[in-house]
Design an enzyme around this catalytic site. Structure first.
Site, PDB file in Angstrom:
ATOM      1  N   ILE A 843       0.840  -1.208   0.000  1.00 44.07           N
ATOM      2  CA  ILE A 843       0.000   0.000   0.000  1.00 44.07           C
ATOM      3  C   ILE A 843       0.864   1.242   0.000  1.00 44.07           C
ATOM      4  CG2 ILE A 843      -1.769   1.264   1.264  1.00 44.07           C
ATOM      5  CD1 ILE A 843      -2.732  -1.377   2.384  1.00 44.07           C
ATOM      6  N   GLU A 845       4.947   2.986   1.709  1.00 44.20           N
ATOM      7  CA  GLU A 845       6.146   2.775   2.508  1.00 44.20           C
ATOM      8  C   GLU A 845       6.833   4.111   2.738  1.00 44.20           C
ATOM      9  OE1 GLU A 845       8.638   1.210  -1.382  1.00 44.20           O
ATOM     10  OE2 GLU A 845       8.928   0.255   0.540  1.00 44.20           O
ATOM     11  N   GLY A 849       9.554   2.008   7.241  1.00 43.56           N
ATOM     12  CA  GLY A 849       8.413   1.125   7.439  1.00 43.56           C
ATOM     13  C   GLY A 849       7.658   0.883   6.152  1.00 43.56           C
ATOM     14  N   ASP A 977       0.159  15.024  15.303  1.00 40.80           N
ATOM     15  CA  ASP A 977       0.419  15.101  13.861  1.00 40.80           C
ATOM     16  C   ASP A 977      -0.905  14.980  13.105  1.00 40.80           C
ATOM     17  OD1 ASP A 977       1.803  15.389  11.536  1.00 40.80           O
ATOM     18  OD2 ASP A 977       2.600  13.361  11.475  1.00 40.80           O
TER      19      ASP A 977
END
Length: 1136
Positions: A843, A845, A849, A977
Site C-alpha cells: 500500500i 512505505e 516502514g 500530527d
C-alpha cells in the site's frame, strides 16, 4: 424527556402541528391517576416506519415538556421514558404535582407536533374546556370556572404575556369569561386565567386553535369547500381532509371504531380493561384534545347521558325508525334501516367497502372498482364515477354477486390535475347513494444528478448512486444502467441500495462506460425516466507478468549493470516499461529507475554509493499500475578502493623479464589486501593481462615470460575491500637481439618451462586468496545479521513518562520493562497467527516502514487488513516508535472514527501490526482526486461542480474526524500530527484518525528530541516552546478543516516556515476560502486562537459539526462560481 428552555421562540405552539393533518399521531394522557408517580403520557404513531430514526423515516418519536410559558421548578428526579417498539413512547414517574402542570408535546414524522395542556386539579381556576377550535372570523369564548375563590382580580395572559384584566365582580355564575371577537390565526396560542398575586400553578390554562379559513372552507385562498366531516371531525384548513375524533375513521369520519379502539384505521387499543375511560386524546391540529368516544368530564370518567355519544358526548343520536343510541358509535339501526339516524331504508342503494384513499402513478391507466347493494339490485348502468373536474366515467364491466354488484371503471391516462376527491354514485328506483374518496397522482422520481465515481481499477468502478431527484417518493428501488461508451450493445442493469456505494465488476480495462441511474416508486408505472449520463473510465489493465533477475555485475565504482527476463506469454505484452527499485536500508533511501521500453531486458544504473548493500527488484508497469515485483536480490556494490600507488617505474632485467617498483598509496582506508598489475603490449590490439601481488607488504614484482625486444605498458592499483585507482602508466622494453614481436602477451609462451609454472602458481594463489576472502566476508555478515535479529527481539526505548523501557515480544504480550521499576508491565494485544496472514499488495512505505494489504483470519472470519511492519534495517528509535504505536492502539480501544487494532503477530523477532484496512486511502489524496475541474473539465462544466464530493460529504469527513479526536482527547491522548494525510477514508466514506506513532498519553507533552516537524499544522505554543496539549490538536484540527474545505490545498501555500514563525504570533491566519460558509470559517478561527484555553474542546467541535450536518445547508459551496480556482498545492512545502 426533553425540557425546552425559556429563551426559545414561542410560535412553535400554534404552527408546528399544522405540518400535515394526515399524520396518524395521538398523544394520550391518563387522568385516572392523580398521583404524579403514577400519571403517564403516551405518544402513539400509526405511520409505517414511525420512530425508526433514519433519514428515510424521519426522527424518532419525541415527548417534550415546554417550560417557556408555565415555568415550574426542575424535577429533582427525571421521569422514566419507555419505548415499546418503534411507534410508541411513554413517560411516567413524575416527582411532584407541579411537574405535571404545563404544556407537553409529541413530535412525530415530518415534524408534526401534537400538544397537550395539563391543569392542576387543585388550582384556583379550572377551564370548562381546555381546547377550543374555532374558525377564522368567529368569536371565541374562554370560560374559567372558580374552584377556590380569592378576593382579587383575574389576569388573562396570552402565550405568557399580559392580555386582559377582569374585575373580581365580573364573575358570572362562578365563571370568568374572556370573549375574543373576529379571531385570526395569529390569535392561536396558550391562554391562562390567574388570580392576581396567586401562584401560576393555580391558573386555568387553555389552548386556542384558529383555523386559517372560515367555516366550511379550506385551501390557500379558502375558496375550496370542505367535504362535510361527520361525528365531530374537523376540516383541515390546508389540505381539506377530515381530522377524525378518537373512535371514528373514514374520509368523512363516517365509520365508528369498536369500543376501546382509536387511530386513523382503528388499529390502536386503549390500555387496561376499562376501555378508554379516563384518557384524554390529543390529535394533530386543528382538532386539539378531547375525551374518547363515550366519555366526558374534566377527567373523562363520566359516561355519556342517554341520547348522546361521541367524543366529550357532544353528539346527539336522534335515532329514527326504532334505532337505539350507543354512546360509543351512535345509532344502532334495526334490520332494514341504515344511516346516521337510521333514516335510510335498505331499499335505498348503498356504496359498500369503498376505500378512503387511492394512490396511482402519473400516466398510468388504472382500474377502479366500486361495489353497491340495494333493492332493487344495482346494475352496470346504474353506477358511475365522477372525477374532480366533473367528468363522468361509466363502468365498462359489472360483476354481480349475491350480496352486491361491483362495477369496474377503466380510467384514462392520469394527469396531475386528476388528484383530488373522486365520487362513486349509484342510482336505482329505490334511491341513490354516493361515496367520495381521494386519489393522489404521484410523479415517478427522476434523478437530477449523475452518479459519482469514487474509485477505479482496471476492471472495476466504485460508484456512489446517491442522487437528488425530482418527483415523489418513497424510492422503492434504484437501478444502475451501464454499458461501454459509443456501444450499441444492451445496457447492463443492477439493482442497488441507494445508501451504499456499489462496485461495477468484470469491466473492460481502459474503457469508458456510460453510467445512468433510474429510480422507481411503489405501484404500477412507478419507474421514472433515466437520469443524466456520466462517463466513467476504467484504468489500464494491470500487468500480470512477474519478471525475474537474470544477473548483475559492477561496471565501475558507482555503476551497476542489471539484466532480467520475462516468462513467455501468447499475444502482445501488456506493459509500457520496467521499474527498477534499489533500496538502501541502512540510509532509508530508495532509488527508482524507469526503463521506458517494454522490450528492454537490461539497464545500467549509475550514481550509486560504493560499499552499499542494495535490495534490488524489477517490475513491469502499465500506465500508473505496477505489476508483481520480481524476487528481490541482495546486491553489494563494492566500496571505493584506495588511492593509486605512487612513483611507479619499470626496469628491464632480461629479454623476458621486467621489474616493477612503486610506493604505497597515501591514506588507504584499511589494510591493503593485494596489488593488481596490468600488462599490455604497447600498440597491441589484444586484451591486457592482470596479475596479483598477494603479499601487500611488497612494493615490487618481476613480470616474467615476456617477449624479447618488445615494448610493454604497465600500471598498478591496490585493493582493500575492492580495487582502487590505477597508477600512472609506464613504458618499458625487454632486452633482446633487435627483433620485436607484437601480439597479445597471453599468446606468447616463455622459453623456459619454469617461468610458466611460476605464472600458473601465481594465478592459482590469487584465486585461492580471493575465495578465502569471500568466505570470511560471508561469515562476518552472518554474524552481524544474527546480532541484529537478537537486538530486535529485545531493545529499549524512551516511553512517554521519560523512563527507559525494554520491549520483549512473546505470544500475545508486549512486555514493557521500565528500568526504575522491578516488575515488568505486560501489555496484552490480540494475537494473530503467522499462518493466518496472507500478504497481498504494497500500500505504501516510508524510510523505515512498510504497509501491506493482507487478508487475515481472525476468530474464524476472513477480513481485509493493513499490515504495518518495519524494514530490515530500521533503527532502534524506529522500533521504539513502532512498539509505542502498538501500545497506543491497545490502550485506545475501539471507535468507529479511528483506525482500530485488529491484532499483532511476532515472527522471527519482527513485529507485525494488523489494523483496519481503509480502501480509499488517505483523506488528502482522496480530496485532491475529487478536483474534477483538473481531472475531467468537461464533466465539471456540464454538471457545474468543482468536486465529485458533495458539501454534505465534506462536512461528514470533518464531523467524523472531530468525533475521533474527541475520543482521543477523552482518553487523554495527544495526536501531535493531525493532518489530512493522517486521516484515512474507510468503508461508506467514513473518515478515521490514523498514524498514532507520535501519540502521547499525557495531558501535556514537551518534545525534547530533534526531528522533522509538521510546522504548517502546529499550534503557536508547539512552535515556540515544543509544548503539545489536546488544545494543540484543536489548532491542527482547524488546519485539517481548512484542508477539507479547500479540497486538499497546502496550508499557507507560498509561505516559508520562517515566515510562519514570524507572522503567526502577529495574529496572521489563513484567509477564508471563497467556497466556505462564514460559520465554518468561524469554527476554524476558534481553533486558531492564540490562547490554548480559549480554543473549543473537541466535544463542542463535534457537536457543532453535527448540527451543521442536520441543518442540511450547503456549508461548502462546490458549484463552479465565477473565477473559481482551487487552493494551491506545494508538495515540497508539505514536507516541512
Amino acid at each position: 424527556m426533553v425540557w425546552l428552555e425559556p429563551p426559545l421562540l414561542l410560535p412553535i405552539f400554534f404552527l408546528a402541528s399544522h405540518v400535515g393533518a394526515a399524520v396518524d399521531l395521538t398523544l394520550l394522557a391518563d387522568l385516572r391517576l392523580t398521583e404524579p408517580q403514577r400519571f403517564f403520557l403516551t405518544c402513539v404513531s400509526g405511520e409505517a416506519g414511525a420512530g425508526r430514526g433514519s433519514d428515510a423515516w424521519g426522527p424518532p418519536l419525541l415527548l417534550e415538556k415546554d417550560d417557556r410559558i408555565v415555568r415550574t421548578p426542575r424535577p429533582w428526579q427525571p421521569p422514566h421514558i419507555a419505548r415499546n417498539g418503534s411507534s410508541r413512547v411513554t413517560v411516567r414517574g413524575f416527582s411532584q404535582p407541579s411537574d405535571l402542570v404545563g404544556v407537553f408535546s409529541c413530535v412525530g414524522g415530518g415534524g408534526t407536533r401534537v400538544l397537550y395542556v395539563h391543569n392542576s386539579p387543585g388550582a384556583h381556576l379550572l377551564p370548562d374546556k381546555v381546547t377550543h377550535t374555532v374558525n377564522k372570523g368567529d368569536t371565541a369564548v374562554l370560560s374559567a370556572r372558580v374552584r377556590k375563590e380569592k378576593q382579587t382580580d383575574v389576569i388573562w395572559k396570552s402565550n405568557g404575556s399580559y392580555f386582559y384584566t377582569l374585575d373580581r365582580h365580573e364573575a358570572q355564575d362562578g365563571q370568568f369569561l374572556l370573549q375574543l371577537p373576529n379571531v385570526q390565526p395569529s390569535s392561536s396560542g396558550i391562554y391562562s386565567a390567574t388570580y392576581l398575586e396567586a401562584s401560576p400553578l393555580g391558573s386555568a390554562f387553555f389552548r386556542l386553535i384558529v383555523r386559517g379559513c372560515e367555516a366550511g372552507r379550506w385551501g390557500q385562498d379558502c375558496t375550496k369547500e370542505c367535504p362535510g366531516c361527520l361525528h365531530g371531525g374537523v376540516c383541515h384548513d390546508q389540505d381539506g381532509e377530515c381530522v377524525c375524533p378518537p373512535g371514528f375513521t373514514g374520509t368523512r369520519c363516517e365509520q365508528a371504531c369498536r369500543e376501546g379502539r382509536f387511530g386513523q384505521s382503528c388499529q390502536e387499543q386503549c390500555p387496561g380493561t376499562s376501555g378508554c375511560r379516563g384518557l384524554t386524546f390529543c390529535l394533530p391540529d386543528p382538532y386539539g384534545c378531547s375525551c374518547g368516544s363515550g366519555w366526558r368530564g374534566s377527567q373523562c370518567q363520566e359516561a355519556c347521558a342517554p341520547g348522546r355519544f361521541g367524543a366529550d358526548c357532544h353528539l346527539q343520536c336522534q335515532c329514527q325508525n326504532g334505532g337505539t343510541c350507543d354512546r360509543f358509535s351512535g345509532c344502532v339501526c334495526p334490520s332494514g334501516w341504515h344511516g346516521m339516524h337510521c333514516e335510510k331504508s335498505d331499499r335505498i342503494p348503498q356504496i359498500l367497502d369503498m376505500v378512503s384513499e387511492l394512490e396511482f402513478n402519473l400516466d398510468t391507466m388504472p382500474r377502479i372498482n366500486c361495489a353497491a347493494a340495494g333493492n332493487p339490485f344495482p346494475v352496470r348502468g346504474s353506477m358511475e364515477l365522477r372525477k374532480p373536474d366533473g367528468t363522468v366515467l361509466l363502468s365498462t364491466k359489472a360483476i354481480v354477486e349475491p350480496d352486491r354488484t361491483t362495477a369496474e371503471f377503466e380510467v384514462p391516462r392520469l394527469a396531475l390535475g386528476d388528484s383530488g376527491l373522486w365520487e362513486c354514485r349509484v342510482s336505482t328506483s329505490g334511491g341513490q347513494d354516493s361515496r367520495r374518496f381521494r386519489i393522489n397522482v404521484k410523479v415517478p422520481p427522476v434523478p437530477l444528478t449523475a452518479p459519482r465515481l469514487l474509485a477505479k481499477q482496471s476492471r472495476q468502478l466504485v460508484v456512489s448512486p446517491l442522487v437528488s431527484f425530482s418527483g415523489d417518493g418513497p424510492i422503492a428501488s434504484v437501478r444502475l444502467h451501464y454499458r461501454p461508451q459509443d456501444s450499441t450493445m444492451a445496457w447492463s442493469t443492477i439493482v442497488v441500495d441507494p445508501s451504499e456505494n456499489v462496485t461495477l465488476m468484470n469491466l473492460r480495462p481502459k474503457t469508458g462506460y456510460s453510467v445512468r441511474v433510474q429510480l422507481s416508486r411503489p405501484g404500477e408505472g412507478g419507474e421514472g425516466a433515466w437520469g443524466p449520463p456520466t462517463l466513467m473510465t476504467t484504468d489500464c489493465p494491470e500487468p500480470l507478468l512477474k519478471p525475474w533477475l537474470e544477473g548483475w555485475h559492477v561496471e565501475g565504482p558507482d555503476r551497476l549493470r542489471v539484466s532480467w527476463s520475462l516468462p513467455p506469454v501468447p499475444g502482445p505484452l501488456v506493459g509500457d516499461g520496467f521499474l527498477l527499485r534499489l533500496w538502501d536500508g541502512a540510509r532509508g533511501q530508495e532509488r527508482r529507475e524507469n526503463v521506458s521500453s517494454p522490450q528492454a531486458r537490461t539497464a545500467l544504473l549509475t550514481g550509486l554509493t560504493p560499499g552499499t548493500y542494495y535490495q534490488l527488484d524489477v517490475r513491469l508497469y502499465h500506465c500508473t499500475l505496477l505489476g508483481p515485483a520480481s524476487p528481490a536480490a541482495r546486491v553489494l556494490l563494492p566500496p571505493s578502493g584506495p588511492p593509486a600507488p605512487r612513483h611507479l617505474h619499470a626496469q628491464a632485467l632480461s629479454d623476458s623479464e621486467i621489474q616493477l617498483m612503486w610506493q604505497r598509496p597515501e591514506a588507504a582506508a584499511g589494510p591493503i589486501s593485494k596489488y593488481i598489475v596490468e600488462v599490455q603490449v604497447a600498440g597491441g590490439s589484444g586484451d591486457p593481462l592482470w596479475m596479483d601481488v598477494d603479499r601487500p607488504e611488497e612494493t615490487s614484482t618481476i613480470v616474467r615470460g615476456l617477449n624479447a625486444s618488445t615494448r610493454y605498458l604497465f600500471r598498478v592499483r591496490a585493493s582493500v575491500q575492492g580495487p582502487g585507482d590505477w597508477s600512472n602508466v609506464v613504458e618499458q622494453s625487454t632486452l633482446g637481439n633487435g627483433l620485436q614481436i607484437e601480439g597479445p602477451v597471453q599468446e606468447i609462451h616463455a622459453a623456459e618451462e619454469g617461468l610458466d609454472q611460476q605464472l600458473v602458481l601465481a594465478v592459482v594463489g590469487s584465486v585461492s586468496a580471493t575465495c578465502l576472502t569471500i568466505l570470511a566476508a560471508l561469515l562476518t555478515l552472518a554474524c552481524i545479521r544474527k546480532s541484529c535479529l537478537h537486538r530486535r527481539r529485545t531493545f529499549t526505548y524512551q516511553s512517554g513518562s521519560g523512563e527507559e523501557t525494554i520491549l520483549q515480544f512473546s505470544s500475545g504480550t508486549l512486555t514493557l520493562t521500565r528500568r526504575p521499576k522491578p516488575q515488568p508491565e505486560p501489555l496484552n494485544y490480540p494475537v494473530l497467527e503467522w499462518e493466518d496472514i496472507t500478504f497481498e499488495d504494497l500500500i505504501g512505505e516510508g524510510n523505515f516502514g512498510q504497509v501491506i494489504r493482507a487478508m487475515i483470519k481472525k476468530d474464524g472470519l476472513k477480513m481485509n487488513a493493513a499490515i504495518k511492519m518495519l524494514k530490515e534495517y530500521a533503527s532502534e528509535n524506529d522500533h521504539r516508535d513502532f512498539a509505542g504505536e502498538l501500545e497506543v492502539l491497545c490502550k485506545l480501544g475501539h471507535h468507529p472514527n479511528i483506525i482500530n487494532l485488529l491484532g499483532a503477530c511476532e515472527n522471527r523477532g519482527y513485529l507485525y501490526i494488523a489494523i483496519e484496512y481503509a480502501p480509499y486511502g488517505n483523506l488528502l489524496d482522496f480530496l485532491r482526486k475529487s478536483r474534477v475541474l483538473e481531472t475531467d473539465p468537461a464533466f465539471a462544466r456540464e454538471h457545474g461542480t468543482a468536486s465529485t464530493l458533495s458539501s454534505r460529504q465534506l462536512l461528514r469527513f470533518a464531523s467524523d474526524a472531530a468525533n475521533g479526536m474527541q475520543y482521543l482527547s477523552e482518553k487523554q491522548f495527544i495526536h501531535r500530527d493531525l493532518a489530512a494525510r493522517n486521516v484515512l477514508v474507510g468503508e461508506n466514506l467514513a473518515s478515521k484518525i490514523a498514524d498514532f506513532g507520535l501519540s502521547r498519553g499525557e495531558e501535556v507533552y514537551v518534545k525534547k528530541t530533534m526531528g522533522r516537524l509538521p510546522v504548517r499544522w502546529m499550534a503557536i505554543e508547539s512552535l515556540n516552546y515544543s509544548v503539545y496539549t489536546t488544545k494543540s490538536d484543536v489548532w491542527s484540527f482547524g488546519v485539517l478543516l481548512w484542508e477539507i474545505v479547500s479540497l486538499g490545498g497546502t496550508p499557507y501555500c507560498g509561505m516559508t516556515c520562517a515566515e510562519l514563525y514570524e507572522k503567526l504570533p502577529q495574529a496572521y491566519r489563513m484567509e477564508q476560502p471563497r467556497n466556505c460558509d462564514d460559520e465554518v470559517y468561524e469554527l476554524m478561527r476558534q481553533c486558531w486562537r492564540d490562547r490554548p484555553y480559549e480554543r473549543p474542546p473537541f466535544a463542542q467541535i463535534a457537536l457543532q459539526l453535527g448540527r451543521m450536518l442536520e441543518a442540511r445547508k450547503a456549508y461548502v459551496n462546490m458549484s463552479l462560481f465565477e473565477n473559481f480556482t482551487y487552493a494551491g498545492i506545494d508538495a515540497t512545502a508539505e514536507e516541512a
